[in-house]
Design a protein around this motif. Structure first.
Motif, PDB file in Angstrom:
ATOM      1  N   SER A  73     -45.311  81.476  14.836  1.00 23.22           N
ATOM      2  CA  SER A  73     -44.351  80.490  14.818  1.00 23.22           C
ATOM      3  C   SER A  73     -42.974  81.177  15.243  1.00 23.22           C
ATOM      4  N   LEU A  75     -38.962  81.624  15.300  1.00 19.82           N
ATOM      5  CA  LEU A  75     -37.777  81.049  14.390  1.00 19.82           C
ATOM      6  C   LEU A  75     -36.630  81.181  15.245  1.00 19.82           C
ATOM      7  N   GLY A  76     -36.291  81.917  16.433  1.00 18.03           N
ATOM      8  CA  GLY A  76     -35.127  82.253  16.751  1.00 18.03           C
ATOM      9  C   GLY A  76     -34.126  82.964  16.060  1.00 18.03           C
ATOM     10  N   ARG A 148     -46.057  78.464  18.789  1.00 20.32           N
ATOM     11  CA  ARG A 148     -44.904  77.291  18.912  1.00 20.32           C
ATOM     12  C   ARG A 148     -43.610  77.781  18.081  1.00 20.32           C
ATOM     13  N   ARG A 149     -42.500  76.932  18.346  1.00 23.48           N
ATOM     14  CA  ARG A 149     -41.252  77.073  17.736  1.00 23.48           C
ATOM     15  C   ARG A 149     -41.062  76.266  16.472  1.00 23.48           C
ATOM     16  N   LEU A 150     -40.763  77.032  15.660  1.00 23.03           N
ATOM     17  CA  LEU A 150     -40.597  76.158  14.151  1.00 23.03           C
ATOM     18  C   LEU A 150     -39.049  75.560  14.231  1.00 23.03           C
ATOM     19  N   ASN A 151     -38.866  74.378  14.908  1.00 27.85           N
ATOM     20  CA  ASN A 151     -37.615  74.037  15.254  1.00 27.85           C
ATOM     21  C   ASN A 151     -36.664  73.780  13.885  1.00 27.85           C
ATOM     22  N   ASP A 152     -37.113  73.310  12.899  1.00 26.01           N
ATOM     23  CA  ASP A 152     -36.442  72.830  11.689  1.00 26.01           C
ATOM     24  C   ASP A 152     -36.123  74.130  10.797  1.00 26.01           C
ATOM     25  N   GLN A 155     -32.457  74.659   9.508  1.00 30.51           N
ATOM     26  CA  GLN A 155     -32.018  73.588   8.168  1.00 30.51           C
ATOM     27  C   GLN A 155     -32.796  73.950   7.020  1.00 30.51           C
TER      28      GLN A 155
END
Length: 445
Positions: A73, A75-76, A148-152, A155
């Motif tokens: 995953s 995270l950016g 995949r990217r963990l978009n949240d 937050q």
């Protein structure tokens, strides 16, 4: 192999040690994946700071982990402590941070966290190092790890930071935040705004190359200027990966890690919420130790490095410890050093006392301390062991007697020898530090 990539901060590259390349990052990801993939469905998170090279190393690590059959995953850009928190939060087997902390943009490296959000154990580190020596063997196509990217992720981390704050709302506080053009440039200010503060940001426009450049916790001049110009309540400075925090008071004076420890310790004591002694390091100012003991608390010193601080905290049952550099550990709030969480603990104390930040450190009288960083080529340990260097230290210690102390050590992240002298008189500290530094320079010539 020589275990050169693991230090007190985890695996590093391009930080005064052998350079990390995309090829090595690929092999490292595969080796870590092979060790971690013993658990079915192994899952690893990858976060990074804002360096341009982070994109390259992220892709390499991602490919290596996938080749080992590990799910990834992304995270950016997020602070190092955010990766530690999210690793626990989502139940991953490990977290990886691509960052060189407070170093310039051309440095980069990686740091691993365990499933619990701690540094990897020595045993796991050794397994990964041994695996790097083997030939890379990709798993079958149907076993490749998904990415995949963990978009949240941002937050989730913002919510977590807010949850660690137990004080009154920050309404009425004007705060300048220097994000070091680094990993906290989005989440740091947002946390403070969520809690009601009036926030002005600087160092919040990363371009891949300006991380830590004349900004952040290693360059406080810009923050000081902005606090004074805006007549702000205080200023907060993070480093590139936001695991450190330093502050500036309403007068523009620096509030360093020792003073931050004192503020939090006194506040926790008043709340009857402090466990064990306060833990500093060999670099902690003698004035901090004296002030902590005046509070009726114990004070212990660890070797320099957050790993050693954490080890001593756990063995002594301490809940609070840290370094002068601003790497503070509040184990009742976080399992690792977290600049945002640290700032919130100071702000809670400020709000409760209803005093300016300058008044919060009035009980700590620091002894003059001089730190000189001497660049070295090659390894620092042989230089520290030279007879001339050892004799210079002994002579300084003899001249200082009970009125000071001397510490020489190799930097854990840069090709430097750090010369620290502390004395009751500033002139004596300066003179002795310069004498030892001159001897070290001569030895390196």
């Amino acid at each position: 192999m020589s275990r050169q990539f693991f230090g007190t901060d985890g695996i590093r590259g391009l930080v005064g040690k052998a350079p990390m390349t995309p090829e090595f990052a690929l092999k490292l990801g595969w080796a870590a994946g092979r060790v971690l993939a013993r658990e079915p469905g192994a899952h690893v998170l990858i976060g990074k700071d804002t360096r341009r090279s982070g994109y390259m190393f992220e892709s390499s690590l991602e490919a290596g982990l996938s080749a080992a059959g590990v799910r990834v995953s992304l995270l950016g850009p997020l602070p190092t402590p955010a990766v530690a928190f999210l690793t626990r939060e989502v139940g991953a087997q490990a977290g990886v941070v691509i960052s060189a902390s407070h170093n310039p943009h051309h440095d980069n490296g990686v740091k691993f966290f365990s499933a619990e959000g701690d540094k990897l154990s020595d045993a796991i580190e050794h397994e990964i190092e041994d695996m790097i020596e083997r030939d890379l063997e990709c798993v079958a196509p149907e076993q490749l790890g998904m990415v995949r990217r963990l978009n949240d992720a941002p937050q989730r981390y913002i919510d977590y930071c807010v949850s660690t704050y137990s004080g009154a709302p920050l309404a009425g506080l004007s705060i300048v935040v220097d994000c070091a053009n680094g990993a906290a440039y989005q989440v740091g200010p947002e946390v403070l705004r969520r809690l009601g503060a009036d926030v002005h940001t600087i160092g919040d426009a990363p371009d891949g190359f300006n991380i830590n450049r004349e900004c952040g916790s290693t360059h406080l001049a810009g923050l000081r200027t902005e606090v004074l110009a805006r007549q702000a309540t205080l200023g907060i400075a993070f480093d590139g990966d936001a695991d450190r925090c330093l502050m500036v008071d309403e007068r523009g004076e620096t509030v360093d890690g020792d003073q931050i420890l004192y503020i939090i310790a006194r506040h926790r004591l008043a709340q009857n919420a402090l466990q064990g002694p306060v833990v500093g390091t060999l670099m902690s100012n003698l004035g901090l130790e004296q002030a902590i003991r005046k509070l009726g608390l114990g004070f212990e010193r660890a070797k320099v490095g957050d790993r050693y601080v954490l080890e001593l905290m756990r063995s002594s049952g301490a809940s609070l410890g840290g370094e002068t550099s601003g790497h503070t550990l509040c184990l009742d709030r976080s399992r690792t050093g977290d600049g945002i969480v640290t700032a919130l603990q100071v702000l809670a104390a400020v709000k409760e006392a209803d005093l300016p930040l300058s008044a919060m450190v009035a009980g700590l009288q620091k002894c003059p301390q001089v730190l000189i960083n001497v660049p070295v080529t090659g390894k620092a340990a042989p230089v520290l062991a030279l007879a001339d260097v050892q004799q210079a230290v002994r002579q300084s210690e003899s001249r200082l007697g009970n009125d000071g102390r001397v510490l020489l050590r190799a930097s854990g992240t840069e090709p430097l020898i750090r010369v620290m002298v502390e004395a009751t008189r500033a002139a004596a500290a300066q003179a002795e530090a310069e004498a030892i530094a001159d001897c070290v320079r001569a030895a390196c010539a």
